[in-house]
Design an enzyme around this catalytic site. Structure first.
Site, PDB file in Angstrom:
ATOM      1  N   SER A 164      21.548  14.490   1.870  1.00  0.00           N
ATOM      2  CA  SER A 164      22.059  13.652   0.790  1.00  0.00           C
ATOM      3  C   SER A 164      21.945  12.180   1.163  1.00  0.00           C
ATOM      4  CB  SER A 164      23.529  14.007   0.564  1.00  0.00           C
ATOM      5  OG  SER A 164      24.156  13.033  -0.226  1.00  0.00           O
ATOM      6  N   PHE A 190      19.146  11.781  -4.026  1.00  0.00           N
ATOM      7  CA  PHE A 190      20.003  10.770  -4.642  1.00  0.00           C
ATOM      8  C   PHE A 190      20.881  11.483  -5.691  1.00  0.00           C
ATOM      9  CE2 PHE A 190      19.396   6.878  -2.407  1.00  0.00           C
ATOM     10  CZ  PHE A 190      18.496   7.323  -1.458  1.00  0.00           C
ATOM     11  N   ASP A 207      33.698   4.834  -3.071  1.00  0.00           N
ATOM     12  CA  ASP A 207      32.494   4.530  -3.865  1.00  0.00           C
ATOM     13  C   ASP A 207      31.859   3.215  -3.411  1.00  0.00           C
ATOM     14  OD1 ASP A 207      32.403   6.740  -5.442  1.00  0.00           O
ATOM     15  OD2 ASP A 207      33.156   5.786  -7.260  1.00  0.00           O
ATOM     16  N   LYS A 222      26.638  16.866   6.246  1.00  0.00           N
ATOM     17  CA  LYS A 222      25.204  16.611   6.041  1.00  0.00           C
ATOM     18  C   LYS A 222      24.624  15.864   7.248  1.00  0.00           C
ATOM     19  CE  LYS A 222      24.766  18.587   2.105  1.00  0.00           C
ATOM     20  NZ  LYS A 222      24.118  19.897   2.065  1.00  0.00           N
ATOM     21  N   GLY A 282      22.436  28.410  -7.287  1.00  0.00           N
ATOM     22  CA  GLY A 282      23.110  27.164  -7.665  1.00  0.00           C
ATOM     23  C   GLY A 282      22.227  26.276  -8.535  1.00  0.00           C
ATOM     24  N   ASP A 330      26.391  35.932   2.473  1.00  0.00           N
ATOM     25  CA  ASP A 330      26.892  34.652   2.969  1.00  0.00           C
ATOM     26  C   ASP A 330      26.006  34.223   4.155  1.00  0.00           C
ATOM     27  OD1 ASP A 330      30.003  33.225   2.887  1.00  0.00           O
ATOM     28  OD2 ASP A 330      28.656  32.770   4.567  1.00  0.00           O
ATOM     29  N   TYR A 371      32.500  16.194   3.597  1.00  0.00           N
ATOM     30  CA  TYR A 371      31.254  16.716   3.020  1.00  0.00           C
ATOM     31  C   TYR A 371      30.065  15.926   3.568  1.00  0.00           C
ATOM     32  CZ  TYR A 371      27.339  16.872  -0.209  1.00  0.00           C
ATOM     33  OH  TYR A 371      26.064  16.956  -0.714  1.00  0.00           O
TER      34      TYR A 371
HETATM   35  P1  NAD Z   1      25.557  24.343  -6.033  1.00  0.00           P
HETATM   36  O1  NAD Z   1      26.969  24.519  -5.644  1.00  0.00           O
HETATM   37  O2  NAD Z   1      25.213  24.527  -7.462  1.00  0.00           O
HETATM   38  O3  NAD Z   1      24.621  25.283  -5.149  1.00  0.00           O
HETATM   39  C1  NAD Z   1      24.953  25.683  -3.840  1.00  0.00           C
HETATM   40  C2  NAD Z   1      24.889  27.183  -3.791  1.00  0.00           C
HETATM   41  O4  NAD Z   1      25.210  27.627  -2.469  1.00  0.00           O
HETATM   42  C3  NAD Z   1      25.899  27.848  -4.740  1.00  0.00           C
HETATM   43  O5  NAD Z   1      25.221  28.804  -5.533  1.00  0.00           O
HETATM   44  C4  NAD Z   1      26.899  28.515  -3.799  1.00  0.00           C
HETATM   45  O6  NAD Z   1      27.432  29.715  -4.358  1.00  0.00           O
HETATM   46  C5  NAD Z   1      26.046  28.762  -2.562  1.00  0.00           C
HETATM   47  N1  NAD Z   1      26.785  28.842  -1.300  1.00  0.00           N
HETATM   48  C6  NAD Z   1      27.740  28.003  -0.827  1.00  0.00           C
HETATM   49  N2  NAD Z   1      28.170  28.414   0.385  1.00  0.00           N
HETATM   50  C7  NAD Z   1      27.447  29.528   0.703  1.00  0.00           C
HETATM   51  C8  NAD Z   1      27.426  30.400   1.809  1.00  0.00           C
HETATM   52  N3  NAD Z   1      28.253  30.229   2.854  1.00  0.00           N
HETATM   53  N4  NAD Z   1      26.554  31.433   1.801  1.00  0.00           N
HETATM   54  C9  NAD Z   1      25.727  31.641   0.749  1.00  0.00           C
HETATM   55  N5  NAD Z   1      25.722  30.853  -0.335  1.00  0.00           N
HETATM   56  C10 NAD Z   1      26.560  29.796  -0.368  1.00  0.00           C
HETATM   57  O7  NAD Z   1      25.105  22.886  -5.545  1.00  0.00           O
HETATM   58  P2  NAD Z   1      23.732  22.111  -5.802  1.00  0.00           P
HETATM   59  O8  NAD Z   1      24.071  20.887  -6.571  1.00  0.00           O
HETATM   60  O9  NAD Z   1      22.685  23.021  -6.287  1.00  0.00           O
HETATM   61  O10 NAD Z   1      23.425  21.641  -4.321  1.00  0.00           O
HETATM   62  C11 NAD Z   1      22.547  22.334  -3.472  1.00  0.00           C
HETATM   63  C12 NAD Z   1      22.509  21.644  -2.119  1.00  0.00           C
HETATM   64  O11 NAD Z   1      22.108  20.279  -2.295  1.00  0.00           O
HETATM   65  C13 NAD Z   1      23.870  21.598  -1.418  1.00  0.00           C
HETATM   66  O12 NAD Z   1      23.665  21.765  -0.032  1.00  0.00           O
HETATM   67  C14 NAD Z   1      24.353  20.195  -1.715  1.00  0.00           C
HETATM   68  O13 NAD Z   1      25.251  19.718  -0.745  1.00  0.00           O
HETATM   69  C15 NAD Z   1      23.051  19.419  -1.679  1.00  0.00           C
HETATM   70  N6  NAD Z   1      23.135  18.162  -2.448  1.00  0.00           N
HETATM   71  C16 NAD Z   1      23.510  18.197  -3.755  1.00  0.00           C
HETATM   72  C17 NAD Z   1      23.621  17.016  -4.461  1.00  0.00           C
HETATM   73  C18 NAD Z   1      24.070  17.023  -5.903  1.00  0.00           C
HETATM   74  O14 NAD Z   1      24.433  15.975  -6.417  1.00  0.00           O
HETATM   75  N7  NAD Z   1      24.054  18.144  -6.619  1.00  0.00           N
HETATM   76  C19 NAD Z   1      23.325  15.790  -3.845  1.00  0.00           C
HETATM   77  C20 NAD Z   1      22.922  15.796  -2.507  1.00  0.00           C
HETATM   78  C21 NAD Z   1      22.828  16.999  -1.810  1.00  0.00           C
HETATM   79  C1  UD1 Z   2      28.923  11.559  -5.188  1.00  0.00           C
HETATM   80  C2  UD1 Z   2      29.430  11.631  -3.777  1.00  0.00           C
HETATM   81  C3  UD1 Z   2      28.260  11.852  -2.833  1.00  0.00           C
HETATM   82  C4  UD1 Z   2      27.477  13.099  -3.238  1.00  0.00           C
HETATM   83  C5  UD1 Z   2      27.045  12.950  -4.695  1.00  0.00           C
HETATM   84  C6  UD1 Z   2      26.360  14.171  -5.211  1.00  0.00           C
HETATM   85  C7  UD1 Z   2      31.483  10.314  -3.724  1.00  0.00           C
HETATM   86  C8  UD1 Z   2      32.132   9.091  -3.176  1.00  0.00           C
HETATM   87  N1  UD1 Z   2      30.171  10.439  -3.437  1.00  0.00           N
HETATM   88  O1  UD1 Z   2      28.032  10.461  -5.289  1.00  0.00           O
HETATM   89  O2  UD1 Z   2      28.722  11.999  -1.510  1.00  0.00           O
HETATM   90  O3  UD1 Z   2      26.345  13.269  -2.410  1.00  0.00           O
HETATM   91  O4  UD1 Z   2      28.204  12.718  -5.512  1.00  0.00           O
HETATM   92  O5  UD1 Z   2      27.224  15.269  -5.281  1.00  0.00           O
HETATM   93  O6  UD1 Z   2      32.112  11.133  -4.370  1.00  0.00           O
HETATM   94  N2  UD1 Z   2      31.853   7.792 -12.075  1.00  0.00           N
HETATM   95  C9  UD1 Z   2      32.722   7.389 -13.067  1.00  0.00           C
HETATM   96  N3  UD1 Z   2      33.475   8.359 -13.684  1.00  0.00           N
HETATM   97  C10 UD1 Z   2      33.403   9.684 -13.372  1.00  0.00           C
HETATM   98  C11 UD1 Z   2      32.500  10.074 -12.348  1.00  0.00           C
HETATM   99  C12 UD1 Z   2      31.754   9.107 -11.716  1.00  0.00           C
HETATM  100  O7  UD1 Z   2      32.813   6.209 -13.389  1.00  0.00           O
HETATM  101  O8  UD1 Z   2      34.118  10.499 -13.963  1.00  0.00           O
HETATM  102  C13 UD1 Z   2      30.996   6.778 -11.425  1.00  0.00           C
HETATM  103  C14 UD1 Z   2      31.185   6.644  -9.925  1.00  0.00           C
HETATM  104  O9  UD1 Z   2      32.183   5.715  -9.629  1.00  0.00           O
HETATM  105  C15 UD1 Z   2      29.783   6.188  -9.495  1.00  0.00           C
HETATM  106  C16 UD1 Z   2      28.850   6.863 -10.501  1.00  0.00           C
HETATM  107  O10 UD1 Z   2      29.673   7.185 -11.631  1.00  0.00           O
HETATM  108  O11 UD1 Z   2      29.653   4.795  -9.627  1.00  0.00           O
HETATM  109  C17 UD1 Z   2      28.209   8.149  -9.985  1.00  0.00           C
HETATM  110  O12 UD1 Z   2      29.233   8.994  -9.483  1.00  0.00           O
HETATM  111  P1  UD1 Z   2      28.915  10.512  -9.027  1.00  0.00           P
HETATM  112  O13 UD1 Z   2      28.147  11.185 -10.092  1.00  0.00           O
HETATM  113  O14 UD1 Z   2      30.214  11.111  -8.616  1.00  0.00           O
HETATM  114  O15 UD1 Z   2      27.954  10.341  -7.795  1.00  0.00           O
HETATM  115  P2  UD1 Z   2      28.097   9.458  -6.450  1.00  0.00           P
HETATM  116  O16 UD1 Z   2      29.381   8.758  -6.384  1.00  0.00           O
HETATM  117  O17 UD1 Z   2      26.875   8.623  -6.336  1.00  0.00           O
END
Ligand code: NAD
Ligand code: UD1
Length: 337
Positions: free
Chosen positions: A124, A178, A294, A153, A10, A58, A149
């Protein structure tokens, strides 16, 4: 000795693989490719010039996991695997609880059975909920989550704390991310959502011409320009935070929580402007209704990670935009480009 990376194909996982390999760690990757493909891992090999094993598996498949643990000498796990789309989690709560919580329980059980008791977990900032005031600090009581979701967490954090309380041989690091954005400087790996739910992927898809305009969700928040403020963090800084976290977790036992953020907030319109300035590409937008759930502000107090891990985010918003754009331009359709 190897580090097992779940969800390593991912977005954040693939960038972390690059930094772990560069720091000299051996890694083994598993992913079920529900939101990725193995092309990202092939590109990790290209960037790092290093080989490693990866498996389609998985995390709920205990037999498959056990085989991988028996085949490799796994010292610790960095656990990224999970479903992460907030909106989808409201439509499919059972799938989210099964995949994220059920998957973590299966994984931890196989770890314990194989004597592997060290884990770094992707949590998160969403666990701070709506009650806490910014900047969010690790000592705050966790808040009320607003979607399944976020609840997964929070539950997983609590499950991992209980596991340590029952068996003090565990070493658990909970990383509260963040808002990860950006991409590797090579432009070879990055975030590739089929439909963008988060702000930066949406901005870059508008810039590349895949979408007509950005919808800005509300401009009446109590922030300087009325749009939501977030703590955007470059994914490479985040990946480097994982290297520090694993260095920290290996020689110890206990549970530690760290925010991984910059400590700075940027508004939606601020990010649009930074992107336009960094790339020279216009990003048309329209103000629309606020998105349910939000908050006005979310940013970290990032001091603990600096004090204990010696980690600090170094890349600024301009760099985040430049690197996002290089990846998006070179791969307009993600890994299928
Ligand atoms: P992503 O979807 O790109 O990566 C997650 C990976 O996990 C994917 O490759 C998916 O195929 C794999 N996956 C999902 N379910 C699975 C399972 N049951 N078995 C094996 N593989 C599985 O997402 P990411 O942005 O890289 O996020 C990674 C982690 O960080 C996640 O747990 C996500 O919730 C957490 N996180 C992400 C963000 C963000 O904004 N990207 C913010 C806070 C926390
Ligand atoms: C969102 C999730 C949060 C998750 C995080 C990372 C919600 C309510 N929260 O956070 O749980 O951990 O993503 O995956 O969904 N925005 C726009 N237009 C868009 C998209 C976003 O204006 O098309 C604004 C949002 O209102 C926010 C900011 O951009 O103010 C960031 O949004 P986003 O990137 O979705 O992240 P979070 O809301 O912080």
């Amino acid at each position: 000795m190897s580090i097992l990376i779940t969800g390593g194909a991912g977005y954040i996982g693939s960038h972390t693989c690059v930094e772990l390999l560069s720091a000299g760690y051996d890694i083994v990757v598993i992913d079920n490719y529900s939101n990725s493909c193995n092309e990202s891992l092939e590109r990790v090999k290209k960037i790092s010039g290093k080989e490693f094993s990866y498996y389609e598996c998985d995390i709920r498949n205990k037999e498959g996991l056990d085989k991988i643990f028996k085949e490799h000498n796994i010292e610790a796990v960095i656990h990224f695997a999970g479903l992460k789309a907030v909106g989808e989690s409201c439509q499919k709560p059972l799938e989210y609880y099964d995949n994220n919580i059920g998957g973590t329980i299966a994984l931890v059980e196989v770890m314990r059975n194989n004597g592997c008791k060290k884990m770094v977990f992707s949590s998160s900032a969403t666990v701070y909920g709506e009650e806490n005031q910014v900047p969010f600090i690790e000592t705050m009581k966790t808040g009320t989550t607003t979607n399944p979701y976020g609840t997964t967490k929070l539950y997983i954090e609590n499950i991992l704390k209980d596991i340590y309380a029952a068996d003090n041989e565990w070493s658990i690091v909970l990383l509260r991310y963040f808002n990860p954005v950006g991409a590797h400087i090579s432009g070879l790996i990055g975030e590739a959502p089929s439909f963008p739910n988060n702000l930066m992927p949406y901005i870059s898809q508008v810039a590349v011409g895949k979408r007509e305009f950005l919808s800005v969700f509300g401009n009446n928040y109590p922030t300087p320009d009325g749009t939501g403020v977030r703590d955007y963090i470059h994914v490479v800084d985040l990946a480097l935070g994982h290297v520090k976290a694993i260095d920290f977790a290996l020689p110890r036992t206990g549970v530690e929580i760290f925010n991984l953020g910059t400590g700075n907030g940027t508004s939606v319109l601020g990010l649009v402007k930074a992107f336009e300035e960094a790339t020279g590409v216009p990003v048309p937008y329209k103000i629309v209704e606020p998105r349910a759930g939000d908050v006005a502000y979310s940013y970290a107090n990032a001091q603990k990670a600096l004090d204990i891990l010696g980690w600090k985010a170094e890349r600024d918003v301009t760099k985040m935009c430049e690197d996002t754009w290089r990846w998006q331009k070179n791969n307009p359709n993600g890994y299928n480009s």
